[in-house]
Design a protein around this motif. Structure first.
Motif, mmCIF file in Angstrom:
data_model
loop_
_atom_site.group_PDB
_atom_site.id
_atom_site.type_symbol
_atom_site.label_atom_id
_atom_site.label_comp_id
_atom_site.label_asym_id
_atom_site.label_seq_id
_atom_site.Cartn_x
_atom_site.Cartn_y
_atom_site.Cartn_z
ATOM 1 N N PHE A 394 0.806 -1.213 0.000
ATOM 2 C CA PHE A 394 0.000 0.000 0.000
ATOM 3 C C PHE A 394 0.847 1.276 0.000
ATOM 4 O O PHE A 394 0.301 2.377 0.165
ATOM 5 N N ALA A 397 -0.489 3.598 -2.509
ATOM 6 C CA ALA A 397 -1.922 3.477 -2.762
ATOM 7 C C ALA A 397 -2.641 4.808 -2.576
ATOM 8 O O ALA A 397 -2.335 5.585 -1.677
ATOM 9 N N THR A 401 -6.489 3.422 -6.256
ATOM 10 C CA THR A 401 -5.735 2.175 -6.428
ATOM 11 C C THR A 401 -5.727 1.280 -5.194
ATOM 12 O O THR A 401 -5.166 0.183 -5.240
ATOM 13 N N ARG A 402 -6.333 1.707 -4.093
ATOM 14 C CA ARG A 402 -6.200 0.961 -2.835
ATOM 15 C C ARG A 402 -6.707 -0.478 -2.964
ATOM 16 O O ARG A 402 -6.060 -1.423 -2.499
ATOM 17 N N CYS A 405 -4.367 -2.562 -5.070
ATOM 18 C CA CYS A 405 -3.179 -2.966 -4.319
ATOM 19 C C CYS A 405 -3.479 -4.155 -3.416
ATOM 20 O O CYS A 405 -2.662 -5.060 -3.272
#
Length: 450
Positions: A394, A397, A401-402, A405
């Motif tokens: 992360f 992130a 995009t979290r 990931c």
């Protein structure tokens, strides 16, 4: 009430900043966004609603890794099934409770807060009913109590060996019921349920239940979820065509009241017409990509199905590996391998993130399939988790995009804490009772495999 504050949390289908939750009696009482923490609040970095695991055979966790050898030149699902029959021959209710508890603890650690247990191991080793027909259902319920996971019990009706009401095999003796004995099993199973559990019904497959029997089963659970294995194998499709002149999903759609209550498990081998019709019913396709890959089942046409507006959920099925993110990752990767393209199970519009699309679809479909509320919203069950944002995956992130990931890059250690019904079951990535559960499991497996 207990207060929780998250720097970021998934609310109403997206990440929101400064999310404050209060929990009482197992449910969310208030949900605020753009809030500041109050004194006494637990503080966390990133929060998500828990996921539903819509398809599990808990006892099969005990044979994970024991069938990865070629036993004949045409090794496939059917040869694996023979191994599974031999494994379960010796299982007692105590064994089922121990093995299933290990599976359920791992599910919670993976971010599953509720499980649909497709429960078909009913009878004693000789094939006779226990004095309490729900003896084995009670073992499943014990595992749910021991771990804290939410349970949707799906007692399975199994009466025949193949299409047309053929005689079952010796290896299937522990599964079998007739409609009258199954009605008694259903009633007894209701009495085993732990707090917060619910119940549905599951005709095992069109192989194991006749049309008349399926019609009777639906009357036993007029409001609960209905789950069925269907079209998992090419041979199953061929046998169904020989029996009825129709493919399995085609037959179900023509002859059963398939609607939002239904979850069709696997539905791997469907043609374009079946796919479009299934999407239009509002039913859920219960996909188990890790098990389907392990058994060599095939690849569900997820890209086209989702473009049709179809609903899906994920399950761990054989529990060969219990990993919520892994199931979602395997679903996307199967499409990439089949189509030789990338980023397929998403859109190019409002949500281009594959991870966000997969998570949101599985969360909604899973809740529907198990007839259970989900989401960080007032009145909903307080089933949620926190991500370990200190995990290296992360490091870069963002809100965009979290979830990518987590699903595609993180692996072990991505989930920090998990709460089910407002009770913390997992902390630091580990179930609170993991050592005791694992020790009981090891003793059980040592005895069975001696």
């Amino acid at each position: 009430m207990t207060g929780y504050w998250f720097e970021r949390a998934w609310v109403d289908g997206g990440w929101r900043a400064g999310v404050r939750l209060t929990v009482g009696d197992g449910r969310f009482r208030t949900v605020e966004t753009g809030a500041v923490p109050k004194e006494g609040d637990e503080r966390h970095a990133a929060g998500l609603p828990g996921l539903c695991n819509v398809h599990s055979h808990g006892f099969q966790r005990g044979m994970a890794g024991l069938s990865e050898r070629r036993s004949r030149p045409d090794d496939n699902f059917w040869s694996w099934r023979d191994i599974m029959y031999r494994f379960l021959d010796r299982l007692t209710p105590e064994d089922v409770a121990a093995i299933t508890a290990q599976a359920y603890a791992e599910m919670l650690e993976a971010g599953f807060t509720r499980v649909g247990e497709f429960h078909y191991l009913h009878n004693d080793p000789a094939g006779a009913s226990y004095a309490n027909p729900a003896e084995m259902a009670g073992a499943v319920a014990e595992a749910a109590r021991a771990t804290g996971i939410g349970l949707t019990l799906l007692p399975v009706f199994y009466a025949h060996g193949s299409f047309g009401g053929s005689e079952p095999s010796y290896g299937q003796r522990r599964f079998l019921n007739d409609p009258d004995s199954f009605a008694r099993l259903m009633e007894a199973s209701r009495g085993t349920l732990p707090a917060g559990a619910n119940i549905g019904v599951a005709p095992h497959s069109l192989r194991a239940a006749t049309p008349e029997e399926i019609e009777c089963l639906l009357q036993l659970c007029p409001d609960g979820p209905i789950h069925i294995h269907v079209a998992e194998q090419v041979q199953e499709v061929d046998d169904c065509l020989a029996w009825s002149g129709a493919r399995p999903v085609e037959w179900l759609l023509d002859n059963a009241p398939v609607d939002e209550r239904w979850c069709l498990i696997h539905a791997t081998h469907i043609d374009e017409g079946e796919r479009r019709r299934l999407s239009a019913t509002g039913a859920v396709a219960g996909l188990c990509p890790i098990t389907e890959a392990n058994l060599g089942d095939g690849i569900f046409p997820a890209t086209d199905y989702l473009q049709d507006g179809g609903r899906f959920a994920i399950g761990t099925d054989s529990n060969i590996q219990i990993d919520a993110a892994g199931e979602l990752r395997a679903l996307e990767y199967s499409q990439r391998l089949a189509q030789r393209a990338r980023a397929l199970l998403t859109s190019q519009g409002a949500s281009p993130s594959v991870g966000a699309s997969l998570y949101a679809g599985a969360a909604m479909g899973g809740a529907q399939a198990l007839n259970w509320g989900t989401g960080l919203a007032p009145g909903r069950p307080a089933d949620f988790m926190s991500l370990n944002m200190a995990h290296p995956a992360f490091a870069a992130a963002s809100d965009e995009t979290r979830l990518d990931c987590w699903i595609f890059a993180a692996g072990a250690g991505a989930i920090d804490r998990v709460w089910r019904g407002g009770v913390r079951c997992v902390e630091g990535g580990h179930h609170h009772h993991a050592p005791e559960i694992a020790e009981r499991y090891r003793r059980c497996i040592a005895r069975i495999t001696a």
